[in-house]
Design a protein around this motif. Structure first.
Motif, mmCIF file in Angstrom:
data_model
loop_
_atom_site.group_PDB
_atom_site.id
_atom_site.type_symbol
_atom_site.label_atom_id
_atom_site.label_comp_id
_atom_site.label_asym_id
_atom_site.label_seq_id
_atom_site.Cartn_x
_atom_site.Cartn_y
_atom_site.Cartn_z
ATOM 1 N N LEU A 187 0.852 -1.181 0.000
ATOM 2 C CA LEU A 187 0.000 0.000 0.000
ATOM 3 C C LEU A 187 0.895 1.241 0.000
ATOM 4 O O LEU A 187 1.794 1.351 0.830
ATOM 5 C CB LEU A 187 -0.881 -0.025 1.249
ATOM 6 N N GLY A 188 0.647 2.145 -0.942
ATOM 7 C CA GLY A 188 1.514 3.303 -1.106
ATOM 8 C C GLY A 188 2.493 3.019 -2.232
ATOM 9 O O GLY A 188 2.589 1.894 -2.704
ATOM 10 N N LYS A 189 3.203 4.033 -2.658
ATOM 11 C CA LYS A 189 4.115 3.844 -3.793
ATOM 12 C C LYS A 189 5.572 3.915 -3.348
ATOM 13 O O LYS A 189 6.076 4.980 -3.014
ATOM 14 C CB LYS A 189 3.818 4.886 -4.868
ATOM 15 N N ILE A 190 6.223 2.746 -3.343
ATOM 16 C CA ILE A 190 7.644 2.692 -3.011
ATOM 17 C C ILE A 190 8.392 3.202 -4.234
ATOM 18 O O ILE A 190 8.131 2.766 -5.353
ATOM 19 C CB ILE A 190 8.059 1.241 -2.655
ATOM 20 N N GLY A 191 9.307 4.136 -4.026
ATOM 21 C CA GLY A 191 9.977 4.770 -5.151
ATOM 22 C C GLY A 191 10.860 3.831 -5.941
ATOM 23 O O GLY A 191 11.341 2.825 -5.437
ATOM 24 N N ALA A 207 0.944 12.054 -1.124
ATOM 25 C CA ALA A 207 0.402 11.407 -2.313
ATOM 26 C C ALA A 207 1.040 10.040 -2.547
ATOM 27 O O ALA A 207 0.414 9.148 -3.102
ATOM 28 C CB ALA A 207 0.607 12.296 -3.528
ATOM 29 N N PHE A 208 2.292 9.873 -2.123
ATOM 30 C CA PHE A 208 3.017 8.635 -2.417
ATOM 31 C C PHE A 208 3.141 7.692 -1.230
ATOM 32 O O PHE A 208 3.097 6.483 -1.389
ATOM 33 C CB PHE A 208 4.430 8.964 -2.937
ATOM 34 N N PHE A 209 3.354 8.263 -0.060
ATOM 35 C CA PHE A 209 3.614 7.433 1.116
ATOM 36 C C PHE A 209 2.320 6.782 1.604
ATOM 37 O O PHE A 209 1.213 7.252 1.343
ATOM 38 C CB PHE A 209 4.235 8.276 2.233
ATOM 39 N N THR A 210 2.475 5.685 2.334
ATOM 40 C CA THR A 210 1.327 4.952 2.864
ATOM 41 C C THR A 210 0.584 5.799 3.894
ATOM 42 O O THR A 210 1.196 6.336 4.821
ATOM 43 C CB THR A 210 1.810 3.644 3.525
ATOM 44 N N ASP A 211 -0.716 5.892 3.709
ATOM 45 C CA ASP A 211 -1.555 6.623 4.658
ATOM 46 C C ASP A 211 -1.927 5.668 5.800
ATOM 47 O O ASP A 211 -2.479 4.589 5.557
ATOM 48 C CB ASP A 211 -2.814 7.123 3.939
ATOM 49 N N LEU A 261 2.385 -6.453 5.392
ATOM 50 C CA LEU A 261 2.110 -5.270 4.572
ATOM 51 C C LEU A 261 3.385 -4.486 4.272
ATOM 52 O O LEU A 261 4.104 -4.068 5.185
ATOM 53 C CB LEU A 261 1.106 -4.358 5.285
ATOM 54 N N ALA A 262 3.649 -4.289 2.964
ATOM 55 C CA ALA A 262 4.764 -3.452 2.521
ATOM 56 C C ALA A 262 4.287 -2.007 2.493
ATOM 57 O O ALA A 262 3.213 -1.714 1.973
ATOM 58 C CB ALA A 262 5.211 -3.884 1.122
#
Ligand code: G3H
Ligand code: 13P
Ligand code: ZN
Ligand code: NA
Length: 283
Positions: free
Chosen positions: A134-138, A151-155, A171-172
């Motif tokens: 969940l969220g966008k790992i760069g 916008a990118f990190f896990t909420d 969970l990643a």
């Protein structure tokens, strides 16, 4: 035999350490991981990406890992890293992987939940554990600016909702790490990790951990990370050793003279990581 990832992470939770998850592509890296885990008396996870499966073949990956696990005196698990489809997860479950990651992080939240649940339904029936993201790992090329963090990190609240709607095993999260080599020093969002860990009562996975300072990885483990993924640091050590042999002897033609030192260099890096993660002596 290959052991369950769920069991390894449960024990890590009890002992407040993290299990290293190291990416495999070939025989030498499989051997390096087992040699390092045995030398450190540590439980260990081998993981194969879709790219690794495409390169080596799923049967070869499974055969190498299960042979290694069968002979090892420490627990060894085999996990699919960043599976992006239901079909890929099914192939891995069928062949004998003990854990799969379904990475629906590029999908809208509800679609990520639905895809994760579809994989979970089959995984549950076979005893395979499931990691979701969940969220966008760069990626290396993504430079995330501070104002883009939300916008990118896990909420954290979304993480709580996601786990409640799926019952996933691990969970990643995206808290500032990125795959590949870093340009500068990564800054991890520890307050965010702490919030997530307070709301989500399952093991948290740190991706992109190569290049993250040891102290930062250890702080993340203190806050609840139980699986730490490492690929790039192994590639660096492996390839540097190959390069050194080839550069120092232009006439070398024996692959064993090139890959042997590379395997040894990978073993050393993996041993160091295992010690940093606190899993040494936990086998
Ligand atoms: O998450 C990415 C891993 O480092 C695997 O990379 O897809 O090039 O095998 P790969
Ligand atoms: P690194 O590229 O930082 O080693 O990350 C590996 C990873 O997260 C594999 O899933
Ligand atoms: Zn990853
Ligand atoms: Na990295």
């Amino acid at each position: 035999p290959l052991v369950s990832v769920k069991e390894l992470l449960q024990r890590a939770e009890e002992g407040k350490y993290a299990v290293g998850a190291f990416n495999v592509n070939n025989m030498e890296i499989v051997q390096a991981i087992v040699a390092a885990a045995e030398a450190e008396r540590a439980p260990v996870i081998m993981q194969a990406s879709q790219g690794a499966i495409k390169y080596a073949g799923i049967e070869y990956i499974y055969a190498l890992a299960s042979l290694a696990a069968g002979r090892a005196s420490v627990p060894v698990a085999l996990h699919l890293d960043h599976g992006t489809s239901f079909e890929q997860c099914m192939k891995c479950i069928r062949v004998g992987f003990t854990s799969v990651m379904i990475d629906g992080s590029k999908l809208p939240l509800e679609e990520n939940i639905a895809l994760t649940n579809k994989v979970l339904e089959v995984a549950r029936a076979t005893g395979v554990s499931v990691e979701a993201e969940l969220g966008k790992i760069g990626g290396t090329e993504d430079d995330i600016h501070v104002d883009e963090k939300d916008a990118f990190f896990t909420d954290p609240e979304e993480a709580r909702y996601f786990v409640e709607k799926t019952g996933v095993d691990a969970l990643a999260v995206a808290i500032g790490t990125a795959h590949g080599q870093y340009k500068g020093i990564p800054q991890l969002d520890f307050p965010r990790l702490e919030k997530i860990a307070g709301l989500v009562k399952i093991p948290i996975v740190l991706h992109g951990s190569s290049g993250v300072p040891d102290e930062a990885v250890q702080e993340a483990i203190r806050l609840g990370v139980r699986k730490v993924n490492i690929d790039t640091n192994i590639r660096e050590a492996f390839t540097a050793a190959c390069r050194q042999v080839l550069d120092s002897n232009a006439k070398e033609i024996d692959p064993r003279k090139v890959l042997g030192p590379a395997r040894e260099a990978a073993t050393q890096v993996i041993r160091e990581k295992i010690r940093v993660f606190g899993s040494a002596g936990k086998a």
